[in-house]
Design a protein around this motif. Structure first.
Motif, PDB file in Angstrom:
ATOM      1  N   SER A   1       2.638   9.480 -13.707  1.00  0.00           N
ATOM      2  CA  SER A   1       2.810   8.124 -13.179  1.00  0.00           C
ATOM      3  C   SER A   1       2.402   7.993 -11.715  1.00  0.00           C
ATOM      4  CB  SER A   1       4.251   7.657 -13.352  1.00  0.00           C
ATOM      5  OG  SER A   1       5.114   8.629 -12.819  1.00  0.00           O
ATOM      6  N   ASN A   2       2.402   9.109 -10.981  1.00  0.00           N
ATOM      7  CA  ASN A   2       1.968   9.034  -9.582  1.00  0.00           C
ATOM      8  C   ASN A   2       0.500   8.636  -9.465  1.00  0.00           C
ATOM      9  OD1 ASN A   2       4.452   9.722  -8.665  1.00  0.00           O
ATOM     10  ND2 ASN A   2       3.984  11.915  -8.426  1.00  0.00           N
ATOM     11  N   ASP A   3      -0.291   9.034 -10.483  1.00  0.00           N
ATOM     12  CA  ASP A   3      -1.716   8.759 -10.416  1.00  0.00           C
ATOM     13  C   ASP A   3      -2.101   7.501 -11.179  1.00  0.00           C
ATOM     14  OD1 ASP A   3      -2.128  11.089  -8.965  1.00  0.00           O
ATOM     15  OD2 ASP A   3      -2.142  12.290 -10.806  1.00  0.00           O
ATOM     16  N   PHE A   4      -1.079   6.793 -11.657  1.00  0.00           N
ATOM     17  CA  PHE A   4      -1.320   5.636 -12.527  1.00  0.00           C
ATOM     18  C   PHE A   4      -2.329   4.659 -11.933  1.00  0.00           C
ATOM     19  CE2 PHE A   4       0.114   1.398 -14.073  1.00  0.00           C
ATOM     20  CZ  PHE A   4      -0.099   1.606 -15.416  1.00  0.00           C
ATOM     21  N   GLU A   5      -2.116   4.238 -10.680  1.00  0.00           N
ATOM     22  CA  GLU A   5      -2.984   3.234 -10.049  1.00  0.00           C
ATOM     23  C   GLU A   5      -4.418   3.740  -9.889  1.00  0.00           C
ATOM     24  OE1 GLU A   5       0.201   3.523  -9.011  1.00  0.00           O
ATOM     25  OE2 GLU A   5       0.867   1.501  -9.613  1.00  0.00           O
ATOM     26  N   ASP A   6      -4.530   5.029  -9.494  1.00  0.00           N
ATOM     27  CA  ASP A   6      -5.863   5.601  -9.316  1.00  0.00           C
ATOM     28  C   ASP A   6      -6.639   5.596 -10.628  1.00  0.00           C
ATOM     29  OD1 ASP A   6      -5.236   6.021  -6.750  1.00  0.00           O
ATOM     30  OD2 ASP A   6      -4.763   8.171  -6.970  1.00  0.00           O
ATOM     31  N   VAL A   7      -5.936   5.995 -11.685  1.00  0.00           N
ATOM     32  CA  VAL A   7      -6.602   6.067 -12.986  1.00  0.00           C
ATOM     33  C   VAL A   7      -7.030   4.680 -13.437  1.00  0.00           C
ATOM     34  CG1 VAL A   7      -6.271   6.636 -15.417  1.00  0.00           C
ATOM     35  CG2 VAL A   7      -5.400   8.164 -13.655  1.00  0.00           C
ATOM     36  N   ILE A   8      -6.155   3.698 -13.247  1.00  0.00           N
ATOM     37  CA  ILE A   8      -6.493   2.319 -13.631  1.00  0.00           C
ATOM     38  C   ILE A   8      -7.747   1.874 -12.889  1.00  0.00           C
ATOM     39  CG2 ILE A   8      -5.744  -0.091 -13.456  1.00  0.00           C
ATOM     40  CD1 ILE A   8      -3.801   0.812 -15.243  1.00  0.00           C
ATOM     41  N   ALA A   9      -7.809   2.208 -11.603  1.00  0.00           N
ATOM     42  CA  ALA A   9      -8.962   1.805 -10.804  1.00  0.00           C
ATOM     43  C   ALA A   9     -10.223   2.445 -11.338  1.00  0.00           C
ATOM     44  CB  ALA A   9      -8.739   2.184  -9.346  1.00  0.00           C
ATOM     45  N   SER A  10     -10.146   3.745 -11.685  1.00  0.00           N
ATOM     46  CA  SER A  10     -11.372   4.386 -12.151  1.00  0.00           C
ATOM     47  C   SER A  10     -11.742   3.919 -13.549  1.00  0.00           C
ATOM     48  CB  SER A  10     -11.263   5.908 -12.080  1.00  0.00           C
ATOM     49  OG  SER A  10     -10.084   6.328 -12.704  1.00  0.00           O
TER      50      SER A  10
ATOM     51  N   LYS B   1     -11.280   0.829 -14.583  1.00  0.00           N
ATOM     52  CA  LYS B   1     -11.850  -0.510 -14.375  1.00  0.00           C
ATOM     53  C   LYS B   1     -13.335  -0.432 -14.070  1.00  0.00           C
ATOM     54  CE  LYS B   1      -8.091  -3.365 -12.618  1.00  0.00           C
ATOM     55  NZ  LYS B   1      -7.527  -3.823 -11.345  1.00  0.00           N
ATOM     56  N   SER B   2     -13.720   0.652 -13.380  1.00  0.00           N
ATOM     57  CA  SER B   2     -15.121   0.765 -12.981  1.00  0.00           C
ATOM     58  C   SER B   2     -16.019   1.196 -14.130  1.00  0.00           C
ATOM     59  CB  SER B   2     -15.239   1.753 -11.819  1.00  0.00           C
ATOM     60  OG  SER B   2     -14.844   3.014 -12.264  1.00  0.00           O
ATOM     61  N   LEU B   3     -15.409   1.482 -15.287  1.00  0.00           N
ATOM     62  CA  LEU B   3     -16.229   1.966 -16.398  1.00  0.00           C
ATOM     63  C   LEU B   3     -17.075   0.871 -17.019  1.00  0.00           C
ATOM     64  CD1 LEU B   3     -13.811   4.393 -18.265  1.00  0.00           C
ATOM     65  CD2 LEU B   3     -15.825   4.966 -16.955  1.00  0.00           C
ATOM     66  N   GLY B   4     -16.610  -0.339 -16.986  1.00  0.00           N
ATOM     67  CA  GLY B   4     -17.371  -1.403 -17.635  1.00  0.00           C
ATOM     68  C   GLY B   4     -16.795  -2.763 -17.316  1.00  0.00           C
ATOM     69  N   ASP B   5     -17.117  -3.689 -18.175  1.00  0.00           N
ATOM     70  CA  ASP B   5     -16.712  -5.062 -17.982  1.00  0.00           C
ATOM     71  C   ASP B   5     -15.292  -5.223 -18.525  1.00  0.00           C
ATOM     72  OD1 ASP B   5     -16.829  -7.631 -17.368  1.00  0.00           O
ATOM     73  OD2 ASP B   5     -18.335  -8.203 -18.870  1.00  0.00           O
ATOM     74  N   VAL B   6     -14.338  -5.391 -17.614  1.00  0.00           N
ATOM     75  CA  VAL B   6     -12.949  -5.462 -18.054  1.00  0.00           C
ATOM     76  C   VAL B   6     -12.679  -6.826 -18.667  1.00  0.00           C
ATOM     77  CG1 VAL B   6     -10.550  -5.368 -17.327  1.00  0.00           C
ATOM     78  CG2 VAL B   6     -12.226  -3.858 -16.277  1.00  0.00           C
ATOM     79  N   LYS B   7     -12.276  -6.826 -19.931  1.00  0.00           N
ATOM     80  CA  LYS B   7     -12.023  -8.107 -20.606  1.00  0.00           C
ATOM     81  C   LYS B   7     -10.572  -8.532 -20.426  1.00  0.00           C
ATOM     82  CE  LYS B   7     -15.906  -9.221 -21.733  1.00  0.00           C
ATOM     83  NZ  LYS B   7     -16.514 -10.438 -21.230  1.00  0.00           N
ATOM     84  N   THR B   8      -9.678  -7.641 -20.764  1.00  0.00           N
ATOM     85  CA  THR B   8      -8.265  -7.968 -20.531  1.00  0.00           C
ATOM     86  C   THR B   8      -7.583  -6.766 -19.895  1.00  0.00           C
ATOM     87  OG1 THR B   8      -7.621  -7.176 -22.701  1.00  0.00           O
ATOM     88  CG2 THR B   8      -8.025  -9.530 -22.508  1.00  0.00           C
ATOM     89  N   ILE B   9      -6.629  -7.065 -19.069  1.00  0.00           N
ATOM     90  CA  ILE B   9      -5.845  -5.983 -18.475  1.00  0.00           C
ATOM     91  C   ILE B   9      -4.423  -6.479 -18.308  1.00  0.00           C
ATOM     92  CG2 ILE B   9      -6.522  -6.659 -16.126  1.00  0.00           C
ATOM     93  CD1 ILE B   9      -6.452  -3.604 -15.507  1.00  0.00           C
ATOM     94  N   ARG B  10      -3.499  -5.658 -18.721  1.00  0.00           N
ATOM     95  CA  ARG B  10      -2.096  -6.040 -18.599  1.00  0.00           C
ATOM     96  C   ARG B  10      -1.331  -4.812 -18.146  1.00  0.00           C
ATOM     97  NH1 ARG B  10       2.072  -6.046 -21.927  1.00  0.00           N
ATOM     98  NH2 ARG B  10       0.803  -5.188 -23.604  1.00  0.00           N
ATOM     99  N   ILE B  11      -0.660  -4.934 -17.045  1.00  0.00           N
ATOM    100  CA  ILE B  11       0.087  -3.790 -16.524  1.00  0.00           C
ATOM    101  C   ILE B  11       1.561  -4.150 -16.524  1.00  0.00           C
ATOM    102  CG2 ILE B  11       0.495  -2.326 -14.515  1.00  0.00           C
ATOM    103  CD1 ILE B  11      -2.459  -2.785 -13.812  1.00  0.00           C
ATOM    104  N   ASN B  12       2.341  -3.277 -17.099  1.00  0.00           N
ATOM    105  CA  ASN B  12       3.771  -3.518 -17.221  1.00  0.00           C
ATOM    106  C   ASN B  12       4.518  -2.446 -16.463  1.00  0.00           C
ATOM    107  OD1 ASN B  12       4.675  -5.702 -18.536  1.00  0.00           O
ATOM    108  ND2 ASN B  12       4.524  -4.819 -20.592  1.00  0.00           N
ATOM    109  N   SER B  13       5.558  -2.826 -15.790  1.00  0.00           N
ATOM    110  CA  SER B  13       6.423  -1.773 -15.271  1.00  0.00           C
ATOM    111  C   SER B  13       7.862  -2.193 -15.531  1.00  0.00           C
ATOM    112  CB  SER B  13       6.167  -1.542 -13.794  1.00  0.00           C
ATOM    113  OG  SER B  13       6.444  -2.701 -13.091  1.00  0.00           O
ATOM    114  N   ASN B  14       8.677  -1.240 -15.842  1.00  0.00           N
ATOM    115  CA  ASN B  14      10.049  -1.532 -16.254  1.00  0.00           C
ATOM    116  C   ASN B  14      10.986  -0.689 -15.417  1.00  0.00           C
ATOM    117  OD1 ASN B  14      12.036  -2.683 -17.646  1.00  0.00           O
ATOM    118  ND2 ASN B  14      11.596  -1.682 -19.608  1.00  0.00           N
TER     119      ASN B  14
END
Lengths: 185, 388
Positions: free
Chosen positions: B226-235, B237-250
């Motif tokens: 989970s520490n790397d969660f944001e970094d991974v999401i960012a990388s 996102k750069s893979l292609g055309d992001v159609k939908t993204i939903r991030i949940n935290s509880n």
């Protein structure tokens, strides 16, 4: 006090000095404007406008040219602006002169009327040089300065203007002959 | 001299604006040539007519009218002179203020970015210290627990303290659902494998399906620390055309520590029951205590399980990924196919997009430069005034 000193005082805003200087020229200015616009009332207004403009912009007059030339220049510009504006508003009504019969041409008044009419039909720049040269009697140099052109242009304009005027007047039956005869007398 | 040349010069002869020699020559020609002579007379007579034009006279009241007007103008001039400069100066000050505000706002933005960066590192530090602290507290709580084992009420007090302690580690689960359109789904899948390796994550499950028009869809469930969660999401996102993204935290901090304290209480109870068991002498008592002990222990186990699950959830985040390949997987590339037309259209629209993007930036830049150009213009005007 000579003109230069008066002008210096006028540049400081002194109205009396200014009036003193222009008193020598205002009639000439009025005449040129009148010949250019051909309506006395308009000419009167424009003369006033010219002189006021001269007063406001007097500081810009550096004495590189004669004051008279400078005034003439403002007058010509003011008149040209006026003619340009007026052109759009009202078409110059062409008066059909029914008195242009050879007998009438002997009449001085009619002769003048005809020549003024023909003068007014000329292109603006031709009319201007003829007024400045033949009616006002200014030199080629002065005309060049007033109209902001060079002497070559002034010369060719004068030459063309006179020839056109002559040809147009020749079309009026008997006019040139009569005038020519009178000129020789 | 020829007639044509005389005709050209005749007007200047009339005005006496020629050299002496030319004057003489024309005079000689005119004496001989009647045609030129007639011409000359005609021109001269017209000139005379114009010269004789009776001059008009200005009306006698002209000077008075002019004088009044001049007085008016003088007043105007003087008032204008006294007002002119302050207005100009005010104008320039206003422009300078606008420009400096602009510069300040730009500078502030840059500054703000820096602050944000610093803030991020600071929070990173604080989380680190929080971790340190929590490890410390866990040690101390271990000690405390051993001290407090005998007294349940004191353990409760500790729990209350924990609730007031702002530095205890928050338990947050994170998950994300992302769907991405790319040219090649397989390529993206490989990249995801690399990313999961790089961040010590793993792929929980993956599935692949393709539609009738050869469009491929790959579903991946990725587990990432989970520490790397944001970094991974960012990388990702750069893979292609992001159609939908939903991030949940509880935030499960409350439940987590609630369960943890329950475990502690139960453990204390267990110990007491153990002591009771040792003291018990008759069978029915032993059986009763053992029954109770059993109950407590199963409860402890189930709570511990829950804690384990939560630990797992908070230490590893889940990312649900869906890759959709936009291009059908053409095996044989034909030059002339419908895709050729599409390529042309794509190229056209792309270049148009770039062009409008360019225009947009030019416009934006010109807006940025506007205050400066106003300032420059005003300085120019001021310079002109100064020169005068």
């Amino acid at each position: 006090m000579d003109e230069k000193q008066l002008l210096l005082k006028a540049q400081e805003g002194d109205i009396e000095s200014f009036e003193n200087v222009i008193s020598n020229y205002q009639n000439y200015i009025y005449n040129v404007i009148y010949r250019l616009v051909d309506v006395k009332e308009d000419a009167l207004d424009l003369t006033q406008e010219t002189l006021i403009k001269a007063y406001i912009n007097l500081k810009k007059f550096k004495g590189n040219s004669e004051f008279k030339t400078w005034l003439y220049r403002i007058a010509v510009n003011v008149s040209h602006d006026f003619i340009r504006k007026k052109k759009g508003v009202e078409e110059h009504l062409e008066e059909i002169s029914d008195f242009r019969t050879p007998e009438n041409i002997f009449d001085d008044k009619v002769t003048r009327k005809i020549i003024i009419d023909e003068l007014n039909k000329l292109k603006r720049e031709y009319k201007t040089v003829l007024i400045l040269r033949d009616i006002e009697g200014l030199t080629y140099n002065e005309i060049a300065e007033i109209t902001n052109t060079n002497i070559g242009t002034v010369k060719s304009r004068i030459s063309r203007a006179r020839n056109i005027l002559k040809e147009n007047l020749k079309k009026i039956p008997g006019f040139i002959n009569v005038v020519g005869e009178r000129g020789q007398i | 001299m020829q007639c044509s040349k005389v005709k050209k010069l005749i007007n200047f002869y009339m005005d006496k604006e020629l050299s002496k020699r030319q004057m003489e020559e024309i005079k000689g020609h005119l004496a001989l040539c009647t045609e030129c002579k007639n011409d000359y007379y005609e021109l001269e007579s017209i000139k005379k007519l114009l010269q004789d034009m009776t001059p008009v006279e200005l009306p006698s009241n002209f000077n008075d009218m002019l004088h009044a007007k001049l007085l008016e103008e003088k007043k105007n001039l003087e008032s204008r002179r006294s007002y002119k400069k302050p207005i100009k100066i005010k104008f320039r000050i206003a422009a300078a203020v606008i420009a400096s505000l602009f510069i300040l706002s730009l500078g502030f933005k840059l500054f703000e970015n820096k602050i944000n960066n610093v803030g991020v590192t600071e929070t990173a530090l604080s989380t680190k210290s929080a971790v340190n602290y929590s490890s410390k507290t866990s040690i101390s709580s271990g000690k405390a627990a051993s001290d407090l084992k005998k007294d349940a009420s004191q353990a409760n007090a500790f729990d209350l303290n924990r609730g007031l302690d702002p530095d205890y580690k928050r338990k947050i689960t994170k998950d994300a659902t992302i769907s991405i359109e790319t040219d090649s789904a397989d390529e993206c899948y490989n990249k995801i494998l690399n990313i999961s390796k790089q961040y010590n994550g793993y792929i929980e499950s993956s599935s692949e399906s393709s539609t009738s028009d050869n469009k491929k869809t790959i579903n991946v469930v990725l587990k990432i620390p989970s520490n790397d969660f944001e970094d991974v999401i960012a990388s990702i996102k750069s893979l292609g055309d992001v159609k939908t993204i939903r991030i949940n935290s509880n935030d499960i901090t409350e439940q987590y520590y609630d369960v943890e304290s329950r475990i502690k209480n139960l453990e204390i109870q267990e110990e007491k029951l153990q002591e009771l068991l040792k003291k018990a002498s008759n069978i029915s008592d032993i059986l009763q205590v053992e029954d109770k002990l059993n109950e407590v222990m199963t409860q402890i186990d189930s709570y511990k399980n829950q804690i384990k699950i939560w630990d797992n959830m908070t230490s590893m985040s889940t990312i649900n990924l869906t890759f959709v390949s936009t291009k059908p997987q053409t095996k044989i590339s034909k030059i002339f196919s419908t895709s050729f037309l599409n390529d042309i259209l794509n190229a056209g629209s792309k270049s148009l997009n770039i062009f409008f993007e360019f225009l947009k930036y030019v416009f934006i830049i010109s807006i940025y430069l506007l205050p400066f150009s106003i300032l420059a213009y005003l300085i120019y005007v001021g310079y002109k005034l100064f020169k005068k």
